[in-house]
Design an enzyme around this catalytic site. Structure first.
Site, PDB file in Angstrom:
ATOM      1  N   ASP A  29      -4.851   3.357  -1.338  1.00 57.30           N
ATOM      2  CA  ASP A  29      -5.882   3.545  -0.316  1.00 57.30           C
ATOM      3  C   ASP A  29      -6.486   4.938  -0.414  1.00 57.30           C
ATOM      4  O   ASP A  29      -5.898   5.916   0.040  1.00 57.30           O
ATOM      5  CB  ASP A  29      -5.268   3.317   1.073  1.00 57.30           C
ATOM      6  CG  ASP A  29      -5.136   1.842   1.379  1.00 57.30           C
ATOM      7  OD1 ASP A  29      -6.122   1.111   1.192  1.00 57.30           O
ATOM      8  OD2 ASP A  29      -4.040   1.418   1.797  1.00 57.30           O
ATOM      9  N   HIS A  78      -8.510   0.876  -3.685  1.00 58.02           N
ATOM     10  CA  HIS A  78      -9.432   0.540  -2.589  1.00 58.02           C
ATOM     11  C   HIS A  78     -10.133   1.838  -2.179  1.00 58.02           C
ATOM     12  O   HIS A  78      -9.525   2.706  -1.561  1.00 58.02           O
ATOM     13  CB  HIS A  78      -8.595  -0.060  -1.442  1.00 58.02           C
ATOM     14  CG  HIS A  78      -9.353  -0.315  -0.182  1.00 58.02           C
ATOM     15  ND1 HIS A  78      -8.726  -0.560   1.016  1.00 58.02           N
ATOM     16  CD2 HIS A  78     -10.686  -0.378   0.076  1.00 58.02           C
ATOM     17  CE1 HIS A  78      -9.635  -0.759   1.956  1.00 58.02           C
ATOM     18  NE2 HIS A  78     -10.828  -0.636   1.411  1.00 58.02           N
ATOM     19  N   HIS A 131      -1.268  -1.175  -4.199  1.00 53.69           N
ATOM     20  CA  HIS A 131      -2.546  -0.938  -3.519  1.00 53.69           C
ATOM     21  C   HIS A 131      -2.664   0.556  -3.179  1.00 53.69           C
ATOM     22  O   HIS A 131      -1.795   1.121  -2.510  1.00 53.69           O
ATOM     23  CB  HIS A 131      -2.570  -1.792  -2.249  1.00 53.69           C
ATOM     24  CG  HIS A 131      -3.876  -1.795  -1.518  1.00 53.69           C
ATOM     25  ND1 HIS A 131      -4.938  -2.579  -1.902  1.00 53.69           N
ATOM     26  CD2 HIS A 131      -4.296  -1.103  -0.421  1.00 53.69           C
ATOM     27  CE1 HIS A 131      -5.958  -2.387  -1.067  1.00 53.69           C
ATOM     28  NE2 HIS A 131      -5.590  -1.489  -0.165  1.00 53.69           N
ATOM     29  N   SER A 168       0.852  -1.203   0.000  1.00 53.28           N
ATOM     30  CA  SER A 168       0.000   0.000   0.000  1.00 53.28           C
ATOM     31  C   SER A 168       0.879   1.240   0.000  1.00 53.28           C
ATOM     32  O   SER A 168       1.733   1.405   0.883  1.00 53.28           O
ATOM     33  CB  SER A 168      -0.885   0.018   1.242  1.00 53.28           C
ATOM     34  OG  SER A 168      -1.465   1.300   1.365  1.00 53.28           O
ATOM     35  N   MET A 188      -9.191   7.588   0.664  1.00 55.08           N
ATOM     36  CA  MET A 188     -10.063   7.886   1.823  1.00 55.08           C
ATOM     37  C   MET A 188     -10.623   9.290   1.669  1.00 55.08           C
ATOM     38  O   MET A 188      -9.908  10.214   1.273  1.00 55.08           O
ATOM     39  CB  MET A 188      -9.253   7.804   3.118  1.00 55.08           C
ATOM     40  CG  MET A 188      -8.530   6.486   3.306  1.00 55.08           C
ATOM     41  SD  MET A 188      -7.770   6.392   4.935  1.00 55.08           S
ATOM     42  CE  MET A 188      -6.703   4.957   4.715  1.00 55.08           C
ATOM     43  N   MET A 236     -12.284   3.846   0.005  1.00 57.85           N
ATOM     44  CA  MET A 236     -12.949   4.001   1.308  1.00 57.85           C
ATOM     45  C   MET A 236     -13.678   5.332   1.261  1.00 57.85           C
ATOM     46  O   MET A 236     -13.269   6.313   1.892  1.00 57.85           O
ATOM     47  CB  MET A 236     -11.893   3.948   2.417  1.00 57.85           C
ATOM     48  CG  MET A 236     -11.357   2.541   2.653  1.00 57.85           C
ATOM     49  SD  MET A 236      -9.816   2.533   3.582  1.00 57.85           S
ATOM     50  CE  MET A 236      -8.654   2.697   2.240  1.00 57.85           C
ATOM     51  N   MET A 275     -11.206  -6.659   5.276  1.00 61.00           N
ATOM     52  CA  MET A 275     -10.394  -5.755   6.102  1.00 61.00           C
ATOM     53  C   MET A 275     -10.021  -6.484   7.397  1.00 61.00           C
ATOM     54  O   MET A 275     -10.880  -7.064   8.070  1.00 61.00           O
ATOM     55  CB  MET A 275     -11.180  -4.484   6.468  1.00 61.00           C
ATOM     56  CG  MET A 275     -11.410  -3.518   5.330  1.00 61.00           C
ATOM     57  SD  MET A 275      -9.918  -3.015   4.447  1.00 61.00           S
ATOM     58  CE  MET A 275      -8.951  -2.252   5.757  1.00 61.00           C
ATOM     59  N   ASP A 284      -6.287  -7.062   4.172  1.00 62.83           N
ATOM     60  CA  ASP A 284      -5.718  -5.710   4.240  1.00 62.83           C
ATOM     61  C   ASP A 284      -5.700  -5.187   5.665  1.00 62.83           C
ATOM     62  O   ASP A 284      -6.754  -4.965   6.261  1.00 62.83           O
ATOM     63  CB  ASP A 284      -6.583  -4.802   3.346  1.00 62.83           C
ATOM     64  CG  ASP A 284      -6.069  -3.376   3.250  1.00 62.83           C
ATOM     65  OD1 ASP A 284      -4.998  -3.090   3.795  1.00 62.83           O
ATOM     66  OD2 ASP A 284      -6.762  -2.558   2.609  1.00 62.83           O
TER      67      ASP A 284
HETATM   68  C1  DX5 Z   1      -6.330   0.860   6.036  1.00 66.54           C
HETATM   69  C2  DX5 Z   1      -5.803   0.588   4.650  1.00 66.54           C
HETATM   70  C3  DX5 Z   1      -4.689  -0.402   4.577  1.00 66.54           C
HETATM   71  C4  DX5 Z   1      -3.470  -0.021   5.311  1.00 66.54           C
HETATM   72  C5  DX5 Z   1      -2.547  -1.193   5.482  1.00 66.54           C
HETATM   73  O1  DX5 Z   1      -7.477   1.638   5.941  1.00 66.54           O
HETATM   74  O2  DX5 Z   1      -6.828   0.100   3.838  1.00 66.54           O
HETATM   75  O3  DX5 Z   1      -4.358  -0.688   3.229  1.00 66.54           O
HETATM   76  O4  DX5 Z   1      -2.784   0.983   4.660  1.00 66.54           O
HETATM   77  O5  DX5 Z   1      -1.477  -0.726   6.167  1.00 66.54           O
HETATM   78  P1  DX5 Z   1      -0.653  -1.609   7.184  1.00 66.54           P
HETATM   79  O6  DX5 Z   1      -0.073  -2.716   6.395  1.00 66.54           O
HETATM   80  O7  DX5 Z   1       0.343  -0.644   7.727  1.00 66.54           O
HETATM   81  O8  DX5 Z   1      -1.630  -2.095   8.222  1.00 66.54           O
HETATM   82 ZN    ZN Z   2      -6.559  -0.816   1.604  1.00 66.48          ZN
END
Ligand code: DX5
Ligand code: ZN
Length: 216
Positions: free
Chosen positions: A35, A66, A33, A8, A37, A68, A137, A176
């Protein structure tokens, strides 16, 4: 099944994002990946389609986005245009069949994800709707560096069993959050084959060796 490692970029240095992405590709990662948000579905804001567009020229690896976000349907076109190869949407945030139709119309992969507190059965219809991947998750979404929630293992087993029963035993199941070199074996034995790792990959001294060890 082939194990795929999906670092990620949440844990990367955004001031040098192009180099970071290139470094991931050199390390032997399989997917990048991303993320996304929105400050609504989850409290933090990270980045949007503009970031995906910015990293696209720096790697040939698939960009695994991904989302969110609330109302993901309002962003699909932008992510597709930016060069996303897969878009994962939350069951908690949208109508999966409608979103899958929309994502497919751009010729890219469609996946569904559930939060830790959502029952695993809630993602079963997405398997039957032809999801290209299901993400579970293993931390509460919003932040990197959290501790892996052990109850995810049971959900992975239940999901893999369901996939086998409905003739989709080879479906990619992604996990994840909180994945380390110590717990990765457990998530793979429980049924996951696509491993997201943020902190574990970016905090390591030798990224390629870490990716290799995560693959097992
Ligand atoms: C959390 C994200 C994850 C996160 C994983 O909301 O979706 O992808 O970045 O990070 P680590 O591996 O540090 O838990
Ligand atoms: Zn993620």
């Amino acid at each position: 099944m082939d194990i795929k490692i999906a670092p990620s970029i949440l844990a990367s240095d955004f001031s040098r994002i192009g180099e970071e992405v290139a470094r991931l590709e050199e390390s032997g990662a399989d997917l990048i990946h991303c993320d996304v948000m929105d400050g609504n579905f989850v409290p933090p804001i990270t980045f949007g389609a503009q970031m995906v567009k910015a990293i696209r020229p720096h790697t040939k690896l698939p960009l695994d986005c991904h989302l969110m976000v609330l109302h993901p349907e309002t962003h699909i076109e932008d992510f597709a245009a930016a060069g996303a190869d897969n878009i994962t949407v939350h069951v908690e945030a949208c109508d999966i069949p409608a979103l899958f139709r929309m994502i497919s119309s751009y010729g890219i992969k469609k996946s569904a994800v559930i939060n830790p507190e959502t029952a695993v059965e809630k993602v079963f219809p997405a398997v039957e709707e032809g999801a290209d991947m299901i993400l579970l998750m293993s931390v509460h979404p919003g932040w990197g560096g959290q501790k892996f929630l052990a109850e995810t293992l049971k959900k992975l087993e239940t999901l893999r069993d369901f996939c086998i029963k409905c003739g989709r035993g080879e479906l990619d199941i992604e996990v994840d959050g909180g994945i380390t070199e110590e717990n990765v074996k457990d998530v793979i034995s429980a049924g996951a084959n696509v491993i997201v790792a943020g902190s574990t990959v970016f905090r390591s001294r030798d990224m390629a060796a870490t990716v290799r060890r995560l693959r097992g």
